[in-house]
Scaffold this motif. Structure first.
Motif, mmCIF file in Angstrom:
data_model
loop_
_atom_site.group_PDB
_atom_site.id
_atom_site.type_symbol
_atom_site.label_atom_id
_atom_site.label_comp_id
_atom_site.label_asym_id
_atom_site.label_seq_id
_atom_site.Cartn_x
_atom_site.Cartn_y
_atom_site.Cartn_z
ATOM 1 N N MET A 1 0.839 -1.211 0.000
ATOM 2 C CA MET A 1 0.000 0.000 0.000
ATOM 3 C C MET A 1 0.865 1.249 0.000
ATOM 4 O O MET A 1 0.597 2.213 -0.728
ATOM 5 N N ALA A 2 1.930 1.226 0.810
ATOM 6 C CA ALA A 2 2.875 2.347 0.845
ATOM 7 C C ALA A 2 3.495 2.542 -0.533
ATOM 8 O O ALA A 2 3.579 3.661 -1.047
ATOM 9 N N ALA A 3 3.916 1.436 -1.157
ATOM 10 C CA ALA A 3 4.527 1.485 -2.485
ATOM 11 C C ALA A 3 3.546 2.070 -3.494
ATOM 12 O O ALA A 3 3.892 2.933 -4.295
ATOM 13 N N LEU B 1 0.931 4.096 -2.973
ATOM 14 C CA LEU B 1 0.659 5.518 -2.759
ATOM 15 C C LEU B 1 1.848 6.410 -3.113
ATOM 16 O O LEU B 1 1.686 7.429 -3.767
ATOM 17 N N SER B 2 3.056 5.998 -2.701
ATOM 18 C CA SER B 2 4.202 6.870 -2.994
ATOM 19 C C SER B 2 4.520 6.856 -4.483
ATOM 20 O O SER B 2 5.035 7.829 -5.028
ATOM 21 N N ALA C 1 1.696 9.048 -6.364
ATOM 22 C CA ALA C 1 1.888 10.490 -6.241
ATOM 23 C C ALA C 1 2.813 11.018 -7.337
ATOM 24 O O ALA C 1 2.790 12.193 -7.672
ATOM 25 N N PRO D 1 1.104 11.605 -11.830
ATOM 26 C CA PRO D 1 0.603 12.815 -12.497
ATOM 27 C C PRO D 1 1.739 13.677 -13.058
ATOM 28 O O PRO D 1 1.602 14.244 -14.137
ATOM 29 N N MET E 1 -1.553 15.896 -4.205
ATOM 30 C CA MET E 1 -0.383 15.064 -4.429
ATOM 31 C C MET E 1 0.447 14.931 -3.157
ATOM 32 O O MET E 1 0.908 13.853 -2.809
ATOM 33 N N VAL F 1 -1.384 12.585 -0.707
ATOM 34 C CA VAL F 1 -1.226 11.185 -1.119
ATOM 35 C C VAL F 1 0.180 10.708 -0.736
ATOM 36 O O VAL F 1 0.361 9.626 -0.163
ATOM 37 N N MET F 2 1.163 11.570 -1.015
ATOM 38 C CA MET F 2 2.546 11.225 -0.718
ATOM 39 C C MET F 2 2.757 11.039 0.785
ATOM 40 O O MET F 2 3.411 10.092 1.215
ATOM 41 N N GLY G 1 1.396 7.782 1.898
ATOM 42 C CA GLY G 1 2.344 6.738 1.496
ATOM 43 C C GLY G 1 3.544 6.672 2.429
ATOM 44 O O GLY G 1 3.942 5.586 2.868
#
Lengths: 84, 84
Positions: free
Chosen positions: A9-11, A13-14, A17, A20, B38, B41-42, B45
């Motif tokens: 999940m961390a992977a 989300l980071s 981000a 975009p 962004m 979200v970061m 994460g």
């Protein structure tokens, strides 16, 4: 495994981000906002994380840094190709 | 320990790449370049990475994400305070 799920999940989300920004750069064919040096420092860091992830066999760390490295290499390619 | 050294170098570089951005934002008191979404979200994460790092007791992961979380919270604070 519970721990890996948190890591994935961390992977997600980071990495998400970052998407975009890569998309904007691919559309505008320019990456003026950020410096090449910063991206190169970041890429070096990400490749070291990848090495570290492989050494401790952490699948989330390996996956996240593989994706981030690909995005960074793409951004660097655009920056160098369009000289901006 | 060799593995930790690689991890700490990775942590140092990926964090260092973030510092100029935080510095620029602190000087200009504006963070218009990047969206609040962004950053949120970061941050989510990064907090998950921190949890993951604590669970696998990886000191480099814990340290890197602690510093990154602090920088992100500072940037988000500036963005919200100056409404930009």
């Amino acid at each position: 495994m519970w721990i890996d799920l948190i890591g994935f999940m961390a992977a997600f989300l980071s990495t998400a981000a970052f998407v975009p920004q890569a998309y904007k750069i691919s559309k505008e064919k320019t990456a003026k906002g950020v410096s090449l040096t910063m991206y190169l420092v970041m890429l070096t860091g990400v490749l070291l994380w990848e090495t570290y992830g492989l050494m401790i066999t952490s699948r989330p760390v390996i996956l996240a840094n593989l994706i981030t490295a690909s995005l960074l290499i793409y951004i660097i390619y655009i920056k160098v190709k369009y000289k901006n």
